[in-house]
Motif scaffolding. Structure first.
Motif, PDB file in Angstrom:
ATOM      1  N   GLY A  35       6.747 -19.788   7.954  1.00  0.00           N
ATOM      2  CA  GLY A  35       7.081 -18.876   9.043  1.00  0.00           C
ATOM      3  C   GLY A  35       8.477 -19.117   9.589  1.00  0.00           C
ATOM      4  N   VAL A  36       8.858 -20.387   9.708  1.00  0.00           N
ATOM      5  CA  VAL A  36      10.205 -20.709  10.190  1.00  0.00           C
ATOM      6  C   VAL A  36      11.257 -20.245   9.175  1.00  0.00           C
ATOM      7  CG1 VAL A  36      11.745 -22.551  10.956  1.00  0.00           C
ATOM      8  CG2 VAL A  36       9.312 -22.666  11.512  1.00  0.00           C
ATOM      9  N   LEU A  37      10.982 -20.447   7.896  1.00  0.00           N
ATOM     10  CA  LEU A  37      11.893 -19.941   6.858  1.00  0.00           C
ATOM     11  C   LEU A  37      12.020 -18.421   6.945  1.00  0.00           C
ATOM     12  CD1 LEU A  37      11.064 -22.014   3.644  1.00  0.00           C
ATOM     13  CD2 LEU A  37      13.336 -21.687   4.635  1.00  0.00           C
ATOM     14  N   GLY A  38      10.890 -17.770   7.228  1.00  0.00           N
ATOM     15  CA  GLY A  38      10.926 -16.321   7.373  1.00  0.00           C
ATOM     16  C   GLY A  38      11.810 -15.874   8.523  1.00  0.00           C
ATOM     17  N   LYS A  75       0.847  -1.194   0.000  1.00  0.00           N
ATOM     18  CA  LYS A  75       0.000   0.000   0.000  1.00  0.00           C
ATOM     19  C   LYS A  75       0.878   1.238   0.000  1.00  0.00           C
ATOM     20  CE  LYS A  75      -3.958   2.083   2.360  1.00  0.00           C
ATOM     21  NZ  LYS A  75      -4.919   1.953   3.487  1.00  0.00           N
ATOM     22  N   ASN A  76       0.672   2.060  -1.018  1.00  0.00           N
ATOM     23  CA  ASN A  76       1.488   3.278  -1.190  1.00  0.00           C
ATOM     24  C   ASN A  76       2.979   2.955  -1.201  1.00  0.00           C
ATOM     25  OD1 ASN A  76      -0.864   4.898  -1.145  1.00  0.00           O
ATOM     26  ND2 ASN A  76      -0.827   4.968   1.097  1.00  0.00           N
ATOM     27  N   GLY A  77       3.303   1.837  -1.831  1.00  0.00           N
ATOM     28  CA  GLY A  77       4.703   1.443  -1.959  1.00  0.00           C
ATOM     29  C   GLY A  77       5.283   0.760  -0.741  1.00  0.00           C
ATOM     30  N   GLU A  78       4.492   0.618   0.341  1.00  0.00           N
ATOM     31  CA  GLU A  78       4.977   0.018   1.575  1.00  0.00           C
ATOM     32  C   GLU A  78       4.371  -1.379   1.758  1.00  0.00           C
ATOM     33  OE1 GLU A  78       7.232   1.051   3.872  1.00  0.00           O
ATOM     34  OE2 GLU A  78       7.677   2.660   2.439  1.00  0.00           O
ATOM     35  N   PRO A  79       5.199  -2.365   2.118  1.00  0.00           N
ATOM     36  CA  PRO A  79       4.681  -3.722   2.330  1.00  0.00           C
ATOM     37  C   PRO A  79       3.823  -3.805   3.586  1.00  0.00           C
ATOM     38  CG  PRO A  79       7.006  -3.607   2.934  1.00  0.00           C
ATOM     39  CD  PRO A  79       6.659  -2.291   2.297  1.00  0.00           C
ATOM     40  N   LEU A  80       2.666  -4.443   3.466  1.00  0.00           N
ATOM     41  CA  LEU A  80       1.761  -4.587   4.619  1.00  0.00           C
ATOM     42  C   LEU A  80       2.190  -5.716   5.539  1.00  0.00           C
ATOM     43  CD1 LEU A  80      -1.704  -4.205   2.806  1.00  0.00           C
ATOM     44  CD2 LEU A  80      -0.387  -2.449   4.022  1.00  0.00           C
ATOM     45  N   ASN A  81       2.983  -6.643   5.014  1.00  0.00           N
ATOM     46  CA  ASN A  81       3.400  -7.808   5.802  1.00  0.00           C
ATOM     47  C   ASN A  81       4.897  -7.758   6.074  1.00  0.00           C
ATOM     48  OD1 ASN A  81       2.564 -10.150   7.134  1.00  0.00           O
ATOM     49  ND2 ASN A  81       3.084 -11.476   5.413  1.00  0.00           N
ATOM     50  N   LYS A  82       5.389  -6.573   6.372  1.00  0.00           N
ATOM     51  CA  LYS A  82       6.815  -6.311   6.525  1.00  0.00           C
ATOM     52  C   LYS A  82       7.467  -7.268   7.525  1.00  0.00           C
ATOM     53  CE  LYS A  82      10.006  -2.490   7.552  1.00  0.00           C
ATOM     54  NZ  LYS A  82      10.753  -2.591   6.277  1.00  0.00           N
ATOM     55  N   GLY A  83       8.586  -7.848   7.093  1.00  0.00           N
ATOM     56  CA  GLY A  83       9.331  -8.755   7.952  1.00  0.00           C
ATOM     57  C   GLY A  83       8.823 -10.184   7.917  1.00  0.00           C
ATOM     58  N   ASN A  84       7.750 -10.434   7.173  1.00  0.00           N
ATOM     59  CA  ASN A  84       7.179 -11.775   7.060  1.00  0.00           C
ATOM     60  C   ASN A  84       7.145 -12.213   5.599  1.00  0.00           C
ATOM     61  OD1 ASN A  84       6.375 -11.995   9.901  1.00  0.00           O
ATOM     62  ND2 ASN A  84       4.835 -10.458   9.393  1.00  0.00           N
ATOM     63  N   ILE A  85       7.178 -13.519   5.387  1.00  0.00           N
ATOM     64  CA  ILE A  85       7.005 -14.039   4.034  1.00  0.00           C
ATOM     65  C   ILE A  85       5.707 -14.832   3.919  1.00  0.00           C
ATOM     66  CG2 ILE A  85       9.490 -14.113   3.572  1.00  0.00           C
ATOM     67  CD1 ILE A  85       9.369 -17.165   4.006  1.00  0.00           C
ATOM     68  N   TYR A  86       4.965 -14.911   5.018  1.00  0.00           N
ATOM     69  CA  TYR A  86       3.682 -15.621   5.033  1.00  0.00           C
ATOM     70  C   TYR A  86       2.899 -15.081   6.224  1.00  0.00           C
ATOM     71  CZ  TYR A  86       0.311 -19.485   4.814  1.00  0.00           C
ATOM     72  OH  TYR A  86      -0.833 -20.226   4.718  1.00  0.00           O
ATOM     73  N   LEU A  87       1.771 -15.668   6.515  1.00  0.00           N
ATOM     74  CA  LEU A  87       0.970 -15.256   7.656  1.00  0.00           C
ATOM     75  C   LEU A  87       1.705 -15.545   8.956  1.00  0.00           C
ATOM     76  CD1 LEU A  87      -2.469 -16.685   6.467  1.00  0.00           C
ATOM     77  CD2 LEU A  87      -1.720 -14.303   6.397  1.00  0.00           C
ATOM     78  N   SER A  88       1.669 -14.585   9.863  1.00  0.00           N
ATOM     79  CA  SER A  88       2.312 -14.755  11.163  1.00  0.00           C
ATOM     80  C   SER A  88       1.513 -13.997  12.207  1.00  0.00           C
ATOM     81  CB  SER A  88       3.757 -14.236  11.131  1.00  0.00           C
ATOM     82  OG  SER A  88       3.767 -12.820  11.208  1.00  0.00           O
ATOM     83  N   LYS A  89       1.942 -14.104  13.457  1.00  0.00           N
ATOM     84  CA  LYS A  89       1.253 -13.413  14.544  1.00  0.00           C
ATOM     85  C   LYS A  89       1.324 -11.899  14.388  1.00  0.00           C
ATOM     86  CE  LYS A  89       1.917 -17.119  17.925  1.00  0.00           C
ATOM     87  NZ  LYS A  89       2.553 -17.526  19.203  1.00  0.00           N
ATOM     88  N   THR A  90       2.320 -11.395  13.660  1.00  0.00           N
ATOM     89  CA  THR A  90       2.461  -9.951  13.467  1.00  0.00           C
ATOM     90  C   THR A  90       1.787  -9.457  12.200  1.00  0.00           C
ATOM     91  OG1 THR A  90       4.594 -10.193  12.320  1.00  0.00           O
ATOM     92  CG2 THR A  90       4.643  -9.958  14.722  1.00  0.00           C
ATOM     93  N   SER A  91       1.188 -10.366  11.421  1.00  0.00           N
ATOM     94  CA  SER A  91       0.504  -9.949  10.200  1.00  0.00           C
ATOM     95  C   SER A  91      -0.816  -9.261  10.553  1.00  0.00           C
ATOM     96  CB  SER A  91       0.214 -11.154   9.305  1.00  0.00           C
ATOM     97  OG  SER A  91       1.408 -11.791   8.904  1.00  0.00           O
ATOM     98  N   PRO A  92      -1.097  -8.093   9.958  1.00  0.00           N
ATOM     99  CA  PRO A  92      -2.360  -7.404  10.236  1.00  0.00           C
ATOM    100  C   PRO A  92      -3.542  -8.150   9.619  1.00  0.00           C
ATOM    101  CG  PRO A  92      -1.137  -6.245   8.532  1.00  0.00           C
ATOM    102  CD  PRO A  92      -0.231  -7.323   9.055  1.00  0.00           C
ATOM    103  N   SER A 151      -6.763 -23.904  12.816  1.00  0.00           N
ATOM    104  CA  SER A 151      -7.139 -22.546  13.177  1.00  0.00           C
ATOM    105  C   SER A 151      -6.013 -21.603  12.784  1.00  0.00           C
ATOM    106  CB  SER A 151      -7.395 -22.436  14.682  1.00  0.00           C
ATOM    107  OG  SER A 151      -7.518 -21.087  15.081  1.00  0.00           O
ATOM    108  N   HIS A 152      -6.389 -20.425  12.283  1.00  0.00           N
ATOM    109  CA  HIS A 152      -5.381 -19.425  11.932  1.00  0.00           C
ATOM    110  C   HIS A 152      -4.818 -18.723  13.168  1.00  0.00           C
ATOM    111  CE1 HIS A 152      -5.969 -19.975   7.696  1.00  0.00           C
ATOM    112  NE2 HIS A 152      -7.257 -19.702   7.789  1.00  0.00           N
ATOM    113  N   ASP A 153      -5.404 -18.986  14.322  1.00  0.00           N
ATOM    114  CA  ASP A 153      -4.891 -18.389  15.554  1.00  0.00           C
ATOM    115  C   ASP A 153      -3.573 -19.035  15.979  1.00  0.00           C
ATOM    116  OD1 ASP A 153      -7.082 -16.718  15.738  1.00  0.00           O
ATOM    117  OD2 ASP A 153      -8.246 -18.146  16.917  1.00  0.00           O
ATOM    118  N   LYS A 154      -3.413 -20.296  15.599  1.00  0.00           N
ATOM    119  CA  LYS A 154      -2.190 -21.009  15.945  1.00  0.00           C
ATOM    120  C   LYS A 154      -1.256 -20.977  14.738  1.00  0.00           C
ATOM    121  CE  LYS A 154      -0.361 -25.441  17.549  1.00  0.00           C
ATOM    122  NZ  LYS A 154      -0.663 -26.870  17.859  1.00  0.00           N
ATOM    123  N   ILE A 155      -0.321 -20.070  14.768  1.00  0.00           N
ATOM    124  CA  ILE A 155       0.547 -19.873  13.612  1.00  0.00           C
ATOM    125  C   ILE A 155       1.932 -20.449  13.883  1.00  0.00           C
ATOM    126  CG2 ILE A 155       1.686 -18.185  12.126  1.00  0.00           C
ATOM    127  CD1 ILE A 155      -1.227 -18.357  11.571  1.00  0.00           C
TER     128      ILE A 155
END
Length: 367
Positions: free
Chosen positions: A234-237, A167-184, A225-229
């Motif tokens: 994620g480990v590769l990330g 969004k606006n040139g900025e990554p929304l999932n910064k620091g991640n390569i997949y879904l993680s606990k810090t993903s919005p 469940s997506h709550d348990k990530i």
């Protein structure tokens, strides 16, 4: 680079090839065999006699696993025909092996003479094998053509990573390569929407290609469940973040890369099928399997320590992910990346339960 050029397993028969590092996928195929047999008995008992079967294996990859799947299906159909007294002769099978254009089909071709000989000795029926290259997110066959679609460990791969993760040139999932606990939440939504679009389109295409009484059997990685990530991606990330801190990987490359996979829940799968509306969901089941399941040496299971388990998991994921990761980060970091991946897995094994939730479903075409 177009995704179909990197959405393939590592070819050849080398030490890190998929052909030599897919024993876990083989175990999944054998676990599903019982489910296949139970449900094909119910489905076939209500259908007219077929002497000629057109079967397609979607995402066949390379190596012997795809031939194991085909052999299982042929054997099941033959046994059911015999049990139900469906005709006097043995069935004839026309098999279509499908994967993307860059797939190493040659590794399969070299296995065919022995496969044909084994099937001849089993006497389940005549078998003719063809290759149909192309993405299963596109048309592959004529209308009303295929009797049975099979796919194992493929449909958790998306046609592409979600496009709206910047969004606006900025990554929304910064620091991640997949879904993680810090993903919005927006990242979770983007991944599900991509899966929903892809899976709905897959179903629409297969509906056109299936015969009027056609069936699909699909197996792929899901989640409870997506709550348990805790995921392999994620480990590769975590490893890639460590390498960014050491200057071995460019931070921007990490921030802009998102894995084109999605592990849905059983409820999400059911929801997409019902919304698309072309198929009746006959059965949906889940079963779990450890990341290091079927760790073998010389085709024999044996007791191993944490280090060997970590190396095993790292090695077969390298065979799966390397083409994609080379395209994103370059080939020169692969040895270091997967060595560190193995080391981190060795640590995680001590206090985490590392396992896949596998989803198996049977679908029949609605008239």
């Amino acid at each position: 680079m177009a995704m179909e050029h990197v959405h393939h397993m590592k070819g050849g028969v080398g030490e890190t090839s998929y052909a030599n590092n897919s024993s876990l996928q083989r175990k999944v195929i054998m676990e599903v065999k019982t489910i296949l047999e139970e449900n094909m008995v119910l489905i076939m008992s209500n259908k007219s006699v077929k002497g000629y079967w057109k079967i397609a294996d979607l995402g066949c990859s390379s190596g012997s696993n795809t031939l194991l799947s085909i052999s299982n299906i042929m054997n099941i159909i033959h046994k059911i025909n015999t049990k139900l007294n469906h005709g006097k002769g043995k069935p004839v099978f026309q098999i279509y092996l499908n994967d993307v254009f860059e797939n190493d089909f040659n590794t399969i071709f070299k296995l065919l003479p022995d496969f044909y000989q084994r099937e001849k000795e089993k006497n389940d029926g005549e078998c003719f094998i063809n290759v149909t290259p192309g993405s299963f997110y596109g048309r592959l066959f004529p209308n009303n053509y295929i009797d049975f679609f099979h796919s194992s460990y493929c449909l958790h791969w998306l046609s592409q990573a979600p496009k709206i993760l910047v969004k606006n040139g900025e990554p929304l999932n910064k620091g991640n390569i997949y879904l993680s606990k810090t993903s919005p939440p927006s990242v979770y939504e983007a991944y599900f929407k991509q899966f929903e679009r892809d899976f709905q389109y897959f179903l629409k295409l297969r509906f056109k290609e299936l015969a009027l009484d056609g069936t699909m059997a699909l197996t792929f990685i899901g989640t409870e469940s997506h709550d348990k990530i805790i995921s392999v991606q994620g480990v590769l990330g975590m490893v890639l973040n460590e390498m960014v801190q050491e200057g071995l990987v460019e931070e921007n490359k990490l921030d802009m890369f998102n894995f084109p996979t999605y592990h849905p829940t059983k409820e999400e799968v059911r929801q997409v099928i019902e919304r698309e509306g072309s198929f009746t969901l006959q059965i949906i089941k889940t079963f779990k399997m450890g990341w290091d399941a079927n760790l073998q040496k010389d085709n024999v299971n044996y007791v191993v320590d944490r280090k060997m388990r970590g190396e095993f998991i790292s090695k077969y994921h390298r065979a799966v992910f390397e083409p994609l990761l080379i395209a994103a980060f370059g080939e020169n970091i692969m040895d270091v990346l997967f060595s560190r991946f193995a080391n981190l897995l060795t640590q995680l094994i001590e206090f985490e339960t590392l396992e896949f939730t596998n989803i198996v479903l049977f679908l029949t075409k609605d008239s």
